[in-house]
Design a protein around this motif. Structure first.
Motif, mmCIF file in Angstrom:
data_model
loop_
_atom_site.group_PDB
_atom_site.id
_atom_site.type_symbol
_atom_site.label_atom_id
_atom_site.label_comp_id
_atom_site.label_asym_id
_atom_site.label_seq_id
_atom_site.Cartn_x
_atom_site.Cartn_y
_atom_site.Cartn_z
ATOM 1 N N GLY A 1 0.908 -1.410 0.005
ATOM 2 C CA GLY A 1 0.207 0.427 0.459
ATOM 3 C C GLY A 1 0.774 1.408 0.266
ATOM 4 O O GLY A 1 0.558 2.518 -0.354
ATOM 5 N N CYS B 1 0.911 2.971 -3.272
ATOM 6 C CA CYS B 1 -0.137 4.094 -3.649
ATOM 7 C C CYS B 1 -0.323 5.597 -3.646
ATOM 8 O O CYS B 1 -0.118 6.143 -2.563
ATOM 9 C CB CYS B 1 -1.157 3.214 -3.096
ATOM 10 N N LYS C 1 -7.832 4.792 -7.484
ATOM 11 C CA LYS C 1 -8.033 3.270 -6.909
ATOM 12 C C LYS C 1 -8.696 2.803 -8.232
ATOM 13 O O LYS C 1 -9.199 1.795 -8.037
ATOM 14 C CB LYS C 1 -9.876 3.688 -6.529
ATOM 15 N N GLU D 1 -9.066 -1.119 -7.581
ATOM 16 C CA GLU D 1 -10.388 -1.199 -7.355
ATOM 17 C C GLU D 1 -11.502 -1.558 -8.148
ATOM 18 O O GLU D 1 -12.184 -2.080 -8.443
ATOM 19 C CB GLU D 1 -10.180 0.278 -6.106
ATOM 20 N N THR E 1 -9.429 0.720 -1.188
ATOM 21 C CA THR E 1 -8.456 1.575 -1.065
ATOM 22 C C THR E 1 -8.705 2.404 -0.368
ATOM 23 O O THR E 1 -7.548 2.985 0.541
ATOM 24 C CB THR E 1 -7.984 2.217 -2.305
ATOM 25 N N LEU F 1 -4.267 -0.148 1.708
ATOM 26 C CA LEU F 1 -4.667 -1.177 0.350
ATOM 27 C C LEU F 1 -5.080 -2.363 0.695
ATOM 28 O O LEU F 1 -3.996 -3.171 1.750
ATOM 29 C CB LEU F 1 -3.907 -1.366 -0.622
ATOM 30 N N CYS G 1 -2.440 -1.523 -12.360
ATOM 31 C CA CYS G 1 -1.139 -0.758 -11.247
ATOM 32 C C CYS G 1 -0.584 -0.127 -12.114
ATOM 33 O O CYS G 1 0.195 -0.692 -12.596
ATOM 34 C CB CYS G 1 -1.137 -1.455 -9.953
#
Lengths: 257, 517
Positions: free
Chosen positions: A37, A40, A45, A48, A58, A62, A79
């Protein structure tokens, strides 16, 4: 006769040494995901949104629910930061539903069944399999454990024909409304104390069929579950690993964290 | 001249083509059944028959008939419009063409439409109609377990007994209910009641998340993931007017044949088990897994999940992997064929296979049997040969044919197909064309329809896809080979010994989930 013997000799001994030796799975095999996470960006997101079963959240860091995960590549492909990666770790089974929600830390893998059950069922486990709406893949890769390649019965685990001879149920599929009654009757027919194993994304959360008006989103909704084995379908190793943890027959070296 | 007249009443399509929905010839509902009767007389095969609800509360029936000799599929439709005299009705097609029996039961169950004169109208999957209207057999009661108090066909007489099996079977298999009417060992009649596996798959193929829809296509029948994904992708790509590279087509074909190998080898092992020939059961049971492991090498999943997507494939097979797969296949080839030679050399195996569960070519044609079961009864049909698409247009796999229609023939067809699929794979893996493996699909063509056909290891799968006027996918109809073939199993059991049921059942090895959707 001679021909059979000749073929038998050519075939040789084919049973896996697992769990005394740990196998290496191909590099493309999608086992336990690893999420990070910290990679991120604020408010991102994409994973997601890409996830087909809303397994990823998220909000508040995460997290990935392995009970819903279909082990596809939608999140990984979407991602740009590489925050989600698949590893080839096949160990996925847990004792609690909430343990399947993966965060940055380690997965809390399944432990041995409760002591009072272990006292009765620990030496030999007889299971009645109930396919309830599965596409058949979970059942096929459960059946594989009965082949000479795996030889499940050497661990004292056996699938039986009658629920009356069983110590518990192994359930696959999202439990269609049309199968609910038969599942409950089969459960009732198993003598107490009894256990329930939910195998595959469908049996745990409904999987790809979650929220269809024709299904019950898995076993949890109606029966108490003692072991969760996620995957779509889980690899035979994942299933065997989960079962051995559950009956306390996993050697310490193979237990992992 | 007559051909000209007939063809104007049908629109002819091929795999990969898409047409305007409006261009499908519309037949008066009173004439629809006769229209199909005429088509049958010129030798076409009923590939799919289904209904779609119209906004005015009516139903449009679509008939897809396959002209296997010409590699085409012909389509026509009929509108059933609501009148002041419900229910919606039309003269039954199954009344003269038994291949339509399950399709018409599906239409009746989904929309409450009455096919007048249907020889045996009864539920197919046990669910409510889309608008709550009663199906022809009476109101649907959700609270009654299936098959509940359903009136099974019964044979009378003092010495006749009934055997009920399922839904939960002895083995690790899918649920279904079998009801036998027996006189001693002899089965006079077998009735098969399914629906336990009904998950409501078709509406999920329209899910807002495209990955979800593709995975649902893969899980219609989990052991035929590649086969169904292929039919689904072909239909969507046709709607988008997309061209998939030959390289992607080659990878799809490799996965399709690996799927066939795993299942055929597994089935042959299970057949050995059912006749208590344990060496065959044990060797082939393990070898099945070796083919699944090759698929795992390609896409990370033993069942080929996540490999096919509309627009191509998500995993390439680079040269080193192709070499590795080829090497492993070369090792497996003598091993598998050696075990199969041993199996088909055993008089104890052959004695149990020969003459068990016979289905004649005439019966097979009548009920529209597909796949290895049809080829075992002498029906020359194989989508890879009749409706070639992708690499099957360039490299042909000869059709495996047997004529005796018994368990032996269904096993022998698989044996031949195992041999040929391995040869095909070795050739394809040694010579893989170049090209991009994936190109995202562009917008779909509005108000259009397209289909995808694939020869899954079990037989023909077909996905028909419709778009709405906003270029969105609006309706997908799925057919698994099983919907044709379950009736074949019931017929094959007539006059057979009930102790042969497991053997006969395995020789068809049909999908419950694929039937129930």
């Amino acid at each position: 006769m001679l021909r059979i013997l000749k073929t038998r000799l050519a075939q040789g001994h084919r049973t896996t040494r697992f769990p005394l030796e740990l196998p290496v799975l191909p590099e493309r095999y999608r086992g336990r995901p690893k999420i990070d996470g910290s990679k991120c960006p604020e408010g991102c997101k994409v994973c997601e949104d890409a996830c087909p079963t809303e397994a990823i959240s998220t909000s508040g860091g995460l997290s990935l629910d392995l009970g819903k995960c279909l082990f596809c590549t939608a999140c990984v492909d979407s991602c740009p930061e590489g925050a989600i990666k698949y590893t080839t770790d096949y160990r996925l089974a847990t004792s609690q539903r909430e343990d399947l929600v993966l965060t940055d830390g380690d997965l809390k893998l399944a432990g041995r069944m409760r002591d009072n059950l272990f006292h009765i069922l620990g030496r030999a486990l007889r299971l009645r399999e109930v396919c309830a709406g599965s596409c058949n893949a979970c059942d096929l890769d459960t059946n594989v454990l009965n082949t000479v390649g795996w030889d499940l019965s050497r661990f004292g685990i056996q699938f039986v024909a009658s629920p009356r001879h069983a110590d518990g149920l192994l359930v696959t599929g999202p439990i269609p409304r049309n199968m609910h009654h038969a599942l409950m009757e089969t459960y009732e027919a198993v003598p107490k104390p009894k256990i329930v194993i939910a195998l595959g994304a469908c049996a745990i959360s409904g999987g790809p069929f979650a929220d269809s008006p024709e299904v019950n989103n898995g076993v949890d909704a109606t029966l108490p579950v003692d072991l969760y084995i996620p995957g779509c379908p889980p690899h035979p190793l994942t299933i065997l690993d989960g079962l051995l943890r559950f009956i306390g027959k996993m050697p310490r070296a193979a237990l992992g964290p | 001249m007559s051909t000209q007249v007939q063809r104007r009443d049908w629109i002819t399509m091929r795999q990969g083509e898409c047409v305007d929905i409006a261009s499908i010839p519309r037949i008066e509902s009173d004439d629809f059944s006769d229209h199909l009767k005429v088509a049958r007389s010129r030798g076409v095969r009923l590939a799919q028959l289904f209904g779609r609800r119209t906004p005015d509360g009516g139903v449009t029936l679509y008939a897809f008939v396959a002209n296997d000799n010409e590699g085409t599929v012909e389509v026509c439709c009929s509108r059933l419009t609501p009148s002041d005299r419900p229910p919606l009705r039309y003269p039954s097609i199954a009344a003269h063409w038994p291949a339509a029996q399950a399709f018409e039961r599906e239409i009746a169950e989904q929309y409450g439409v009455h096919p007048i004169g249907h020889p045996w109208l009864k539920p197919l999957r046990y669910h409510a109609t889309d608008d709550g209207s009663p199906p022809p057999w009476g109101p649907f009661d959700r609270n009654k377990p299936i098959p509940g108090d359903y009136p099974f066909y019964r044979v009378g007489g003092e010495e006749v007994h009934e055997v009920a099996v399922g839904p939960v079977h002895a083995g690790v298999i899918e649920p279904g209910h079998f009801r036998f009417q027996c006189h001693g060992e002899e089965v006079l009649h077998l009735e098969i009641a399914l629906g336990y596996q009904h998950r409501g798959a078709e509406p999920l193929l329209l899910h807002r998340n495209a990955t979800r829809s593709a995975i649902v296509a893969e899980t219609i029948a989990g052991d035929a993931s590649i086969g169904h994904a292929l039919a689904y992708c072909t239909a969507l790509e046709a709607l988008a007017g997309a061209t998939v590279s030959i390289r992607a087509h080659a990878i799809r074909a490799i996965a399709l044949e690996l799927e066939r190998l795993a299942n055929h080898v597994g089935d042959l092992g299970a057949l050995c088990n059912d006749v208590a020939f344990l060496p065959g059961a044990s060797f082939l049971g393990r070898l099945r897994g070796e083919f699944l492991n090759l698929t795992l090498e390609i896409c990370g999943n033993r069942f080929g999940r996540n490999l096919l997507r509309p627009g191509g494939v998500l995993f390439d097979i680079p040269t080193d992997l192709a070499g590795k797969l080829r090497k492993r296949l070369e090792g497996l080839q003598p091993e598998v064929l050696g075990v199969l030679d041993m199996m088909f050399d055993q008089s104890s195996v052959l004695a149990r296979f020969e003459g068990a569960g016979v289905l004649s070519e005439e019966q097979a044609e009548e009920i529209g049997l597909v796949g290895p079961a049809a080829r075992a009864s002498g029906c020359m049909r194989d989508v890879r040969h009749d409706h070639p698409y992708g690499v099957f247009q360039f490299s042909h796999i000869p059709v495996a044919l047997e004529t005796t229609g018994d368990v032996y023939a269904r096993a022998a067809v698989r044996w031949l197909e195992v041999r040929r699929s391995i040869e095909f794979l070795l050739e394809l893996l040694g010579n893989k064309p170049a090209g991009r493996t994936f190109e995202p699909l562009g917008p779909l063509r509005p108000n259009s329809v397209a289909f995808g056909l694939s020869e899954t290891w079990r037989g023909e799968a077909m996905h028909v896809a419709f778009t709405d006027d906003a270029d969105k996918l609006a309706f997908v109809k799925v057919k698994d080979a099983s919907i044709h073939n379950w009736f074949g199993l019931a017929l094959a059991l007539r006059g057979a010994a009930i102790s042969d049921f497991p053997l006969c059942n395995k020789s068809f090895n049909l999908s419950y989930a694929g039937h129930d959707l």
